[in-house]
Write a protein that holds these residues in place. Structure first.
Motif: not given
Length: 79
Positions: A29-54
């Motif tokens: 949702k909006p918070s998770g997307l924003d946080i993942s985008r920000e962390i993705g700039l510095v992290a080795k890898h980000v896994y964003l888990s979402d119930s709508a993803c198949d």
């Protein structure tokens, strides 16, 4: 057992503590997307888990994953 850090989005302040790390963000949702985008700039890898993803979709060092099912005794995450 999982021995990493677990925080809620309300506790998140900035991406720097996650520099070079592999991060799991639960909820796209909006918070998770924003946080993942920000962390993705510095992290080795980000896994964003979402119930709508198949199925897994990777964009640079950020992977959109299906709903997380469990973390096993060795700390491995299962989707």
């Amino acid at each position: 057992t999982f021995d990493g850090e677990i925080i809620h989005a309300i506790e998140y302040d900035n991406a720097q503590p996650y520099a070079g790390k592999t991060v799991l963000c639960v909820g796209a949702k909006p918070s998770g997307l924003d946080i993942s985008r920000e962390i993705g700039l510095v992290a080795k890898h980000v896994y964003l888990s979402d119930s709508a993803c198949d199925k897994m979709q990777t964009f640079g060092n950020v992977s959109l994953m299906p709903r997380m099912q469990s973390i096993d005794e060795n700390g491995a995450v299962h989707f």
